[in-house]
Design a protein around this motif. Sequence first.
Motif, PDB file in Angstrom:
ATOM      1  N   TYR A 164       0.851  -1.191   0.000  1.00 64.95           N
ATOM      2  CA  TYR A 164       0.000   0.000   0.000  1.00 64.95           C
ATOM      3  C   TYR A 164       0.884   1.237   0.000  1.00 64.95           C
ATOM      4  O   TYR A 164       1.846   1.328   0.758  1.00 64.95           O
ATOM      5  CB  TYR A 164      -0.897   0.014   1.237  1.00 64.95           C
ATOM      6  N   VAL A 178      -2.244  -4.331  -0.626  1.00 65.32           N
ATOM      7  CA  VAL A 178      -3.439  -4.274  -1.463  1.00 65.32           C
ATOM      8  C   VAL A 178      -3.551  -5.566  -2.254  1.00 65.32           C
ATOM      9  O   VAL A 178      -2.592  -5.986  -2.915  1.00 65.32           O
ATOM     10  CB  VAL A 178      -3.381  -3.077  -2.433  1.00 65.32           C
ATOM     11  N   TYR A 211      -6.244  -4.177   1.933  1.00 65.09           N
ATOM     12  CA  TYR A 211      -7.224  -3.440   1.141  1.00 65.09           C
ATOM     13  C   TYR A 211      -7.523  -4.189  -0.155  1.00 65.09           C
ATOM     14  O   TYR A 211      -6.678  -4.915  -0.683  1.00 65.09           O
ATOM     15  CB  TYR A 211      -6.692  -2.048   0.772  1.00 65.09           C
ATOM     16  N   THR A 212      -8.722  -3.979  -0.673  1.00 67.49           N
ATOM     17  CA  THR A 212      -9.055  -4.486  -2.001  1.00 67.49           C
ATOM     18  C   THR A 212     -10.170  -3.632  -2.582  1.00 67.49           C
ATOM     19  O   THR A 212     -10.842  -2.877  -1.865  1.00 67.49           O
ATOM     20  CB  THR A 212      -9.466  -5.967  -1.966  1.00 67.49           C
ATOM     21  N   ASP A 213     -10.357  -3.758  -3.876  1.00 68.33           N
ATOM     22  CA  ASP A 213     -11.409  -3.027  -4.584  1.00 68.33           C
ATOM     23  C   ASP A 213     -12.248  -4.068  -5.307  1.00 68.33           C
ATOM     24  O   ASP A 213     -11.838  -4.604  -6.335  1.00 68.33           O
ATOM     25  CB  ASP A 213     -10.786  -2.045  -5.573  1.00 68.33           C
ATOM     26  N   ARG A 220     -17.954  -8.079  -3.898  1.00 66.03           N
ATOM     27  CA  ARG A 220     -18.016  -7.309  -2.651  1.00 66.03           C
ATOM     28  C   ARG A 220     -18.593  -8.153  -1.518  1.00 66.03           C
ATOM     29  O   ARG A 220     -18.059  -8.178  -0.408  1.00 66.03           O
ATOM     30  CB  ARG A 220     -18.874  -6.063  -2.863  1.00 66.03           C
ATOM     31  N   ARG A 230     -16.495  -1.964   4.559  1.00 64.45           N
ATOM     32  CA  ARG A 230     -16.448  -0.820   3.656  1.00 64.45           C
ATOM     33  C   ARG A 230     -15.568   0.264   4.267  1.00 64.45           C
ATOM     34  O   ARG A 230     -15.606   0.510   5.468  1.00 64.45           O
ATOM     35  CB  ARG A 230     -17.853  -0.275   3.393  1.00 64.45           C
ATOM     36  N   THR A 231     -14.783   0.909   3.424  1.00 69.41           N
ATOM     37  CA  THR A 231     -13.953   2.011   3.900  1.00 69.41           C
ATOM     38  C   THR A 231     -14.756   3.301   3.822  1.00 69.41           C
ATOM     39  O   THR A 231     -15.917   3.315   3.423  1.00 69.41           O
ATOM     40  CB  THR A 231     -12.678   2.146   3.050  1.00 69.41           C
ATOM     41  N   GLY A 233     -14.097   5.551   1.763  1.00 69.29           N
ATOM     42  CA  GLY A 233     -13.945   6.074   0.408  1.00 69.29           C
ATOM     43  C   GLY A 233     -15.285   6.320  -0.252  1.00 69.29           C
ATOM     44  O   GLY A 233     -16.341   5.898   0.216  1.00 69.29           O
ATOM     45  N   ARG A 235     -16.302   5.204  -3.148  1.00 70.79           N
ATOM     46  CA  ARG A 235     -16.836   4.078  -3.910  1.00 70.79           C
ATOM     47  C   ARG A 235     -17.256   2.954  -2.977  1.00 70.79           C
ATOM     48  O   ARG A 235     -16.548   2.609  -2.037  1.00 70.79           O
ATOM     49  CB  ARG A 235     -15.793   3.581  -4.916  1.00 70.79           C
ATOM     50  N   HIS A 237     -17.295  -0.128  -3.453  1.00 72.72           N
ATOM     51  CA  HIS A 237     -16.542  -1.370  -3.578  1.00 72.72           C
ATOM     52  C   HIS A 237     -15.139  -1.281  -2.970  1.00 72.72           C
ATOM     53  O   HIS A 237     -14.361  -2.225  -3.088  1.00 72.72           O
ATOM     54  CB  HIS A 237     -16.443  -1.782  -5.051  1.00 72.72           C
ATOM     55  N   GLN A 238     -14.801  -0.171  -2.351  1.00 71.34           N
ATOM     56  CA  GLN A 238     -13.517  -0.069  -1.661  1.00 71.34           C
ATOM     57  C   GLN A 238     -13.648  -0.711  -0.283  1.00 71.34           C
ATOM     58  O   GLN A 238     -14.450  -0.274   0.543  1.00 71.34           O
ATOM     59  CB  GLN A 238     -13.086   1.389  -1.525  1.00 71.34           C
TER      60      GLN A 238
END
Length: 253
Positions: A164, A178, A211-213, A220, A230-231, A233, A235, A237-238
């Motif tokens: 990261y 990540v 972390y992942t997206d 998800r 969920r973060t 962020g 989006r 999907h973060q």
Amino acid sequence: MTPASALLSAVEARWGAPGPSGRTPLLIDGVRVGEIALGAGLPDTVRIATIFVEERYRGHGVGTRLLRELGDLADAAGCALTLEAFVRPDRADGGLPGLYARLGFVAEHGPCEQGYLEMVRRPLPAPDPDDYAEPDHRRIVADLIAGMAVFAASLPLTAALRPYRNAYAPELAYPALVLTDLFADRPGQGAGSAYLAELSRRCDAAGLTLYTDAQDERSRDFYLARGFERTTGRRDHQLARWAPEPNEEDPSP
């Protein structure tokens, strides 16, 4: 016992005795990933005659991790390491010489007419315990990525990890990595779950956030069911699987 003998003994204790060819198998988590041939030319120096990483493990930091482990053993034994590295004129860092330089080797002679550079790594002094007050996150993350590359090779899937990095402070090393790709060759067979479970276990043990997206809602939900959250962020999907909180000592007498 000379420093060279001490290092060769430590290598044998770490990876096993050399085979009939004189090469020692290199293992990560019990899996053979390559081999190395060593020789003691001087009482305080061991020469790396050959180091080889199997093709399927290349490109994931496996060779770097192995050389770093060898360097640690050499430091503990007070022994120098020498090797020859071929210089590639099409690479700014020369190719392998650049890799070895990042691991503490320095050029001694050359390159010769055949393009080989003689390099040496001298042992580092014993560290002060205070030097380890803060963990070396770069090394922790790199070793985990290399170890997971070996683990993933036994599974029918494609996975990719990277450290990261904060865009505002790229020079800093963070206790996080990540997961950029995780695709099972045969979905529904449990390979992705097995990989993620092992990755999560290792991240927890190392105190790392993951972390992942996620690519879509199904992806998800897969991560959310396995400890991700969920973060903050923008989006949806973060996702992140946070590092476990360190155990705090009871302040009461």
